[in-house]
Scaffold this motif. Structure first.
Motif, PDB file in Angstrom:
ATOM      1  N   LEU A 230      89.258  56.598  15.969  1.00 50.10           N
ATOM      2  CA  LEU A 230      88.238  55.879  16.729  1.00 50.10           C
ATOM      3  C   LEU A 230      88.859  54.839  17.650  1.00 50.10           C
ATOM      4  O   LEU A 230      88.346  54.586  18.750  1.00 50.10           O
ATOM      5  N   ARG A 237      83.725  55.859  20.793  1.00 53.34           N
ATOM      6  CA  ARG A 237      83.332  54.890  19.761  1.00 53.34           C
ATOM      7  C   ARG A 237      82.082  54.120  20.183  1.00 53.34           C
ATOM      8  O   ARG A 237      81.170  53.914  19.377  1.00 53.34           O
ATOM      9  N   PHE A 358      87.700  63.331  12.941  1.00 53.10           N
ATOM     10  CA  PHE A 358      86.687  62.774  13.831  1.00 53.10           C
ATOM     11  C   PHE A 358      85.281  63.191  13.428  1.00 53.10           C
ATOM     12  O   PHE A 358      84.367  62.362  13.377  1.00 53.10           O
TER      13      PHE A 358
END
Length: 437
Positions: A230, A237, A358
């Motif tokens: 991130l 983000r 992710f």
């Protein structure tokens, strides 16, 4: 030669799930698992409100929905490591099989004796834990199942699973509880999970592509930690934070629907099924049309959040079964379009090595507010009119829409990845507009 081109063109016109058997089979497995978990959530939520709890129905329902979302948040690091380490088919098959075993045990318990509330909460915790592994694993493995030009189409089908689950599972959940009780509900869930596990066991995934140009897997960059992922994607983000804030108010709809049905409409499980199905129909339409909706993702997302705010506000001002159903169709369509455009964008921007981590992070971040929203709106539902809750939902989406709109100047689809190349160099407009469903 003269007939091969038209034949190939005809094949390309077929839906992805028909011309790609492996993806179609896995997608059907996801439909079954998500339909089962959604059917269980809706059924038990209605069971709590209508049968099991006489006082504090809002808190009981809100606590149940909060428990059902905790695993996706709490298990994110474990999910990321598991998805990165083990073969996708093994993870998917194990998750579906474990969920089937849990549902079967619950069915036997409910048939043998009265089901205590604690057992229902424990069961939803276990089923949600299994789904927490299943969904990000499938999202991560999409590039291993389809060609690059089919990513948007695959994303549309994958996200439509939630719509089909909301349409099928939610439609059946309350009705089954009214007619067959929790035992019948658990039997149906167990059958769906076992069928999904069998389907996935028949699929062969393509080997992952080499991470480097020379094909040397040892030269591939090591996977980064969740925090590093991130940190290396600042714009992604910020987008996730905007939608996390929005989810605090959008996901409350799953608490509002049974309360609205009971206290405002004075109806039963058939109306709960209608409203849940309306949300699912809208999301399904949005999932298959999202790639064709024009506009920059952030601007489009902000506009759609505004439409959702209006859709939540109307039932608070005008009470009615079909008014609520129509507004849920509109809200669901917005959810479907947002999902397709932004997940496809993330598929393009996030490096392949980071995708397991992710998508586990994405599921955890977006789901982090669900327990809070469920508890908050459940408690408020015991003290405020449900129509007021609808207005609170609408008001809460406006700041998130404004924050997302302010990102338009810096979101150009070429996200910083700490030296790693994005998965695709196309802009968000190109990446999100060319898919087929």
């Amino acid at each position: 030669m003269t007939t091969s081109v038209p034949a190939a063109a005809e094949g390309r016109r077929l839906p992805l799930v028909l011309r790609n058997r492996a993806f179609g089979t896995v997608w059907l497995g996801q439909v079954l698992t998500q339909a089962a978990v959604r059917m269980f959530q809706v059924g038990i939520s209605w069971w709590l409100v209508a049968y099991a709890v006489s006082g504090g129905r809002g808190l009981a329902s809100g606590l149940f929905m909060a428990v059902s979302t905790l695993p996706a948040v709490a298990l994110a690091p474990v999910v990321a490591r598991t998805v990165a380490r083990f073969a996708p088919r093994s993870v998917l098959r194990a998750a579906a099989g474990a969920a089937g075993a849990v549902a079967a045990v619950l069915a036997a318990w409910a048939c043998a004796s009265g089901l205590p509330l604690a057992a229902a909460y424990a069961a939803t915790l276990a089923l949600a834990a299994c789904q927490a592994f299943f969904d990000p694993c499938l999202t991560t493995s999409v590039p291993d199942l389809v060609d690059d030009e089919d990513i948007e189409a695959a994303t549309g089908f994958e996200l439509s699973t939630q719509s089909l689950a909301g349409l099928g599972g939610a439609l059946l959940g309350a009705l089954i509880v009214d007619r067959a009780g929790v035992a019948g509900l658990a039997v149906g869930c167990a059958c769906a999970y076992v069928t999904a596990a069998v389907l996935i066991a028949t699929v062969r995934f393509r080997p992952a592509a080499a991470a480097t140009a020379d094909g040397d897997p040892e030269a591939a960059p090591a996977p980064r930690t969740l925090r590093q992922i991130l940190a290396g994607l600042p714009q992604v983000r910020r987008i996730l934070l905007c939608f996390t804030a929005a989810n605090l108010f959008t996901t409350a709809v799953f608490v509002v629907i049974p309360l609205y049905t009971k206290s405002v409409l004075g109806d039963g499980g058939s109306t709960v099924a209608l409203l849940e199905a309306s949300l699912g129909v809208g999301t399904l339409i949005g999932s298959f049309t999202g790639a064709r909706v024009p506009g920059r993702p952030t601007v489009l997302g902000a506009c759609l959040l505004g439409v959702m705010a209006a859709a939540f506000a109307v039932p608070g001002l005008v009470a009615g079964r079909f008014v609520m159903a129509g507004c849920l169709v509109a809200a669901g369509w917005c959810v479907g379009v947002i999902g397709v455009r932004f997940v496809a964008l993330f598929q393009r921007l996030v490096p392949a090595a980071d995708k397991p981590g992710f998508f586990a992070v994405m599921q955890a971040v977006l789901g982090a507010t669900f327990p809070l929203a469920s508890l908050l709106f459940g408690l408020l539902g015991d003290h405020l009119s449900v129509r007021v809750l609808c207005l609170i939902q609408a008001a809460g989406l406006i700041p998130a829409a404004c924050a997302l709109a302010l990102l338009r100047g810096s979101t150009d689809g070429r996200e910083s990845t700490d030296g790693r190349e994005p998965a695709d160099e196309r802009t968000p407009e190109t990446a999100g507009a060319g898919g087929r469903a």
